[in-house]
Scaffold this active site. Structure first.
Site, mmCIF file in Angstrom:
data_model
loop_
_atom_site.group_PDB
_atom_site.id
_atom_site.type_symbol
_atom_site.label_atom_id
_atom_site.label_comp_id
_atom_site.label_asym_id
_atom_site.label_seq_id
_atom_site.Cartn_x
_atom_site.Cartn_y
_atom_site.Cartn_z
ATOM 1 C CB CYS A 1 -0.921 0.001 1.214
ATOM 2 S SG CYS A 1 -1.973 1.467 1.301
ATOM 3 C CG HIS B 1 -2.243 -2.403 -9.635
ATOM 4 N ND1 HIS B 1 -3.123 -1.533 -9.051
ATOM 5 C CD2 HIS B 1 -1.285 -2.672 -8.709
ATOM 6 C CE1 HIS B 1 -2.724 -1.276 -7.814
ATOM 7 N NE2 HIS B 1 -1.601 -1.955 -7.587
ATOM 8 C CD GLU C 1 -7.251 0.680 -2.736
ATOM 9 O OE1 GLU C 1 -6.806 -0.173 -1.940
ATOM 10 O OE2 GLU C 1 -7.068 1.898 -2.586
ATOM 11 C CB CYS D 1 -5.085 3.321 -5.146
ATOM 12 S SG CYS D 1 -4.242 1.724 -5.129
ATOM 13 N N GLY E 1 -1.836 1.864 -7.165
ATOM 14 C CA GLY E 1 -2.617 2.040 -8.386
ATOM 15 C C GLY E 1 -2.118 3.198 -9.220
#
Length: 295
Positions: free
Chosen positions: A76, A179, A228, A237, A240
Site C-alpha cells: 500500500c 493491477h 481496490e 491508491c 494504483g
C-alpha cells in the site's frame, strides 16, 4: 483489550496505524474488521501495523490489513507514506530515510523537507505468472511493444435478453500487488462502480485485482480512479497510481514524471522506464487523530 491507534490519511486514502514494536498485537480477523468499520469502529481503507524487523539493515516490518475484510495484503503506497510520518512523530526513529519490509518486498521511504514523503516502490513486475494473471488462450493487442489484454465481461444490460458479453482492454502488471489499468476518455464519467467489481473478481486474476481507470490529460498528468480489491473505490491508491503511470509510459502515452490527480489529492510518480529502475512516488501524509478503542 484496549488498543491505542493513530488515524492517518494520504491523499484521502485513510489508515489506522498500530504500534507493535514493543510487544505483538494478537488481533484476529474480526478485531481487524472492527477497527476498519466506519460505523462500529474507527474506519479505514487499510490497517497498518508497525513491527520490528528481524533483518539486519532493515528498520521496520510493515504489515497491511484490509479494513473491510481483515485480510493481510501485499502493499500500500499511500500507507507507506503515512508509515514514515508515524514512526518519526512517535519517536520510533529520527531518520529521514528508512527501510521497511512488507509481506513480499523491501521499500525505502524518505521524508522530504516540505513534509511530503517519497517512497521507493521498487521495480514494477510484468511477469504474468507473478502478477498473477492467466493469459491462456488470449491474444493481446500490442502498442509500443506493451500488451493490452482483452477481458470478456458479462453485459448486465444485455443479460435481461441474452447471455451476452462485452470486452475491455487492460494493461496488466504488479506493484507488489496485482493491477489492471484501463484508459478512459473521462475519468469523472468512468463506469468504476459497474466495471470495477467485474474485473476485480475476473477468473483471469486468481488473487483478484485492483482496477485503475486512467484519463491521460497530457504527457505529464493523468486523472485516476481505482477500484481496490475487497474495498471498492477509494479516494486514492498509491500502488494504483504507480501502476497506471508505468503502464502509460510503457504504452507510449506518458513521460517519465507524471502528476496523478486522484479524488483525494495529487501524487507525483516517476519511473525512468528501465528494467532495473524503481518507481518513485511522492505525496502527502497527515495525522488525523489519535485514540483508544476496546476490542
Amino acid at each position: 483489550m484496549r488498543v491505542r491507534f493513530t488515524k492517518m490519511q494520504g491523499a484521502g486514502n485513510d489508515f489506522v496505524v498500530l504500534d507493535a514494536t514493543s510487544a505483538p498485537l494478537p488481533l484476529d480477523t474480526a478485531q481487524l474488521r472492527r477497527l476498519g468499520d466506519r460505523r462500529f469502529g474507527v474506519g479505514a481503507d487499510q490497517i497498518l501495523v508497525v513491527e520490528p524487523s528481524p533483518r539486519q539493515g532493515v528498520d521496520f516490518r510493515y504489515r497491511i490489513f484490509n479494513g473491510a475484510s481483515g485480510a493481510e495484503v501485499e502493499n500500500c503506497g499511500n500507507g507507506a507514506r503515512c508509515f514514515v510520518r508515524y514512526v518519526r512523530s512517535h519517536g520510533l526513529t529520527d531518520r529521514d530515510t528508512i527501510r521497511v519490509e512488507t509481506m513480499n518486498n523491501l521499500m525505502e521511504l524518505r521524508q522530504q523537507p516540505d513534509g511530503r514523503v517519497t517512497v521507493d516502490m521498487n521495480r514494477p513486475i510484468f511477469d504474468l505468472a507473478r502478477v498473477p494473471f492467466d493469459a491462456t488462450g488470449l491474444q493481446p493487442r500490442e502498442q509500443n511493444g506493451f500488451a493490452l489484454w482483452p477481458l470478456d465481461l458479462p453485459d448486465d444490460r444485455r443479460a435481461r435478453r441474452s447471455s451476452g458479453t462485452r470486452q475491455v482492454e487492460v494493461a496488466v502488471l504488479s506493484m507488489g500487488n496485482p493491477h489492471a489499468v484501463l484508459r478512459v476518455d473521462n475519468v469523472n464519467e468512468a463506469p468504476v462502480g459497474e466495471l470495477g467489481p467485474l474485473i476485480e473478481v475476473h477468473p483471469r486474476f486468481p488473487r483478484k485485482v485492483n482496477v485503475g481507470f486512467m484519463q491521460v490529460q497530457s504527457r505529464s498528468r493523468i486523472g485516476l480512479r481505482v477500484f481496490e480489491r475487497d474495498a471498492g473505490e477509494t479516494l486514492a491508491c498509491g500502488t494504483g497510481s504507480c501502476a497506471a503511470v508505468v503502464a502509460g509510459i510503457r504504452l507510449g502515452w506518458l513521460d517519465a514524471k507524471v502528476d496523478v490527480e486522484t479524488r483525494g489529492g495529487l501524487l507525483t510518480i516517476e519511473w525512468a522506464g528501465g528494467a532495473e529502475d524503481s518507481v518513485l512516488m511522492t505525496g502527502p501524509a497527515e495525522t488525523v487523530f489519535e485514540g483508544e478503542i476496546e476490542l
